[in-house]
Design a protein around this motif. Structure first.
Motif, short mmCIF file in Angstrom:
data_model
loop_
_atom_site.label_atom_id
_atom_site.label_comp_id
_atom_site.label_asym_id
_atom_site.label_seq_id
_atom_site.Cartn_x
_atom_site.Cartn_y
_atom_site.Cartn_z
N LEU A 152 9.39 -16.97 30.39
CA LEU A 152 10.40 -17.98 30.72
C LEU A 152 11.81 -17.43 30.54
CD1 LEU A 152 11.20 -20.86 31.45
CD2 LEU A 152 10.92 -21.49 29.04
N LEU A 153 12.04 -16.72 29.44
CA LEU A 153 13.37 -16.16 29.19
C LEU A 153 13.73 -15.11 30.24
CD1 LEU A 153 13.28 -15.77 25.29
CD2 LEU A 153 14.52 -17.49 26.63
N LEU A 154 12.76 -14.29 30.62
CA LEU A 154 13.03 -13.27 31.62
C LEU A 154 13.27 -13.89 33.00
CD1 LEU A 154 10.52 -10.47 30.60
CD2 LEU A 154 13.00 -10.47 30.35
N ALA A 155 12.54 -14.95 33.31
CA ALA A 155 12.76 -15.64 34.58
C ALA A 155 14.17 -16.23 34.63
CB ALA A 155 11.71 -16.73 34.77
N LEU A 156 14.63 -16.75 33.50
CA LEU A 156 16.00 -17.26 33.44
C LEU A 156 17.01 -16.13 33.61
CD1 LEU A 156 15.68 -19.85 30.53
CD2 LEU A 156 15.89 -20.33 32.96
N TRP A 157 16.74 -14.99 33.00
CA TRP A 157 17.63 -13.83 33.17
C TRP A 157 17.74 -13.45 34.64
CZ3 TRP A 157 20.45 -10.43 29.96
CH2 TRP A 157 20.84 -9.22 30.56
N ASP A 158 16.62 -13.50 35.35
CA ASP A 158 16.61 -13.08 36.75
C ASP A 158 17.43 -14.01 37.64
OD1 ASP A 158 15.11 -10.83 36.29
OD2 ASP A 158 13.20 -11.75 36.79
N THR A 159 17.77 -15.19 37.17
CA THR A 159 18.60 -16.10 37.96
C THR A 159 20.09 -15.83 37.79
OG1 THR A 159 18.71 -17.79 36.21
CG2 THR A 159 16.83 -17.89 37.74
N THR A 160 20.43 -14.90 36.92
CA THR A 160 21.84 -14.60 36.63
C THR A 160 22.24 -13.27 37.27
OG1 THR A 160 21.46 -13.29 34.61
CG2 THR A 160 21.46 -15.70 34.39
N PRO A 161 23.53 -12.99 37.35
CA PRO A 161 24.00 -11.68 37.87
C PRO A 161 24.13 -10.62 36.79
CG PRO A 161 25.87 -13.12 37.56
CD PRO A 161 24.66 -13.93 37.16
N LEU A 162 23.50 -10.83 35.65
CA LEU A 162 23.71 -9.92 34.51
C LEU A 162 23.21 -8.51 34.78
CD1 LEU A 162 22.87 -12.35 31.56
CD2 LEU A 162 25.11 -11.53 32.31
N ASP A 163 22.14 -8.36 35.58
CA ASP A 163 21.66 -7.02 35.90
C ASP A 163 22.76 -6.20 36.58
OD1 ASP A 163 19.13 -6.72 34.88
OD2 ASP A 163 18.09 -7.48 36.64
N LEU A 164 23.37 -6.79 37.60
CA LEU A 164 24.42 -6.09 38.34
C LEU A 164 25.65 -5.84 37.48
CD1 LEU A 164 24.15 -7.93 41.77
CD2 LEU A 164 23.66 -5.51 41.34
#
Length: 281
Positions: A50-62
């Motif tokens: 769940l936490l990782l799925a939430l991370w994937d909705t953000t631009p934090l990777d880029l």
């Protein structure tokens, strides 16, 4: 008068010292493991997903990748320290360690002598299966590496790794993070010892997590992966190792008392040495 022996107080056995009681191998049994949803290791799987799925909705990777890029590429991509020493050489070292653990299934050495054959086999299977699943995921993935993206000097466009059928115009095969699995796959060590040597298990847990994060960071600095690629690798390895251990428990039951295991393994090289007490390595 009644005989003297009838008037004497009943004899009580002298209490044994704690050290003598603890030296009895039959008295040392692995602590009862938690099962089902009482197992924190199982609860961690949906919570982390769940936490990782939430991370994937953000631009934090880029945003994080931009910290390591000049806009025209990643300056550390060809760094000898990162590409040769901390990538190629560390990968060979991880395979050597994995090979030693696989050999230890039949010829146990060191702490492997403390656990029975089913747990040693589950340790090796969890480790190798984690590596295999990560490699299979990379082979099937259309997700390209950050260094392939246009905003970092490449030609591909950014596409979420969850858009499985959509190509981004790059070379692909970059999700999940492969190099990080050289650390995270060793989470199988935690499940091997968590029942009767929790201190050793925690050491293995911390070492595998730190190793995987460090190896993942190497690839992030080079522009080979986003942070989420490596975090999903950790999740996949943890889930795989837990599942293998759950199958082992289902087929062979919980960890047996070490004394029983020793009694059944009389051949040289397969003696399982008891630990001093539960919770100590």
């Amino acid at each position: 008068m009644p005989p003297a022996d009838l008037l004497a107080p009943p004899a009580h056995p002298a209490p044994q010292p704690a050290s003598a009681a603890s030296s009895d191998p039959a008295a040392r049994t692995p602590r009862a493991p938690r099962s089902g949803w009482q197992d924190p290791a199982l609860l961690a799987i949906p919570a982390a997903a769940l936490l990782l799925a939430l991370w994937d909705t953000t631009p934090l990777d880029l945003l994080l990748a931009q910290r390591f890029s000049t806009g025209g590429g990643f300056p550390l991509r060809e760094s000898w320290w990162l590409s040769k020493l901390l990538h190629d050489d560390v990968r060979r070292l991880a395979w050597a360690a994995a090979t030693a653990l696989v050999v230890g299934v039949w010829l146990p050495w060191g702490p492997l002598r403390r656990i029975d054959l089913p747990r040693r086999a589950a340790l090796a299977v969890g480790l190798l299966l984690s590596l295999a699943l990560v490699s299979a995921g990379k082979a099937l993935s259309h997700t390209s590496c950050p260094w392939d993206l246009a905003q970092f000097g490449g030609a591909a466009r950014y596409v979420s790794h969850w858009h499985w059928g959509l190509r981004d115009g790059g070379s692909g095969h970059c999700f999940p993070g492969g190099h990080a699995s050289a650390g995270f796959a060793f989470l199988s060590l935690y499940f091997a010892w968590r029942d009767d040597a929790p201190r050793l298990a925690r050491i293995c847990l911390v070492a595998a997590l730190l190793g995987g994060l460090a190896l993942g960071a190497v690839q992030q600095l080079r522009g080979a992966h986003f942070l989420s690629h490596n975090l999903w690798t950790a999740w996949l390895c943890w889930t795989t190792c837990w599942a293998v251990d759950a199958v082992r428990r289902r087929w062979f039951g919980p960890a047996r008392p070490l004394a029983d295991a020793n009694a059944e393994t009389g051949a040289p090289g397969v003696f399982i040495a008891p630990v001093s007490s539960p919770g100590r390595s």
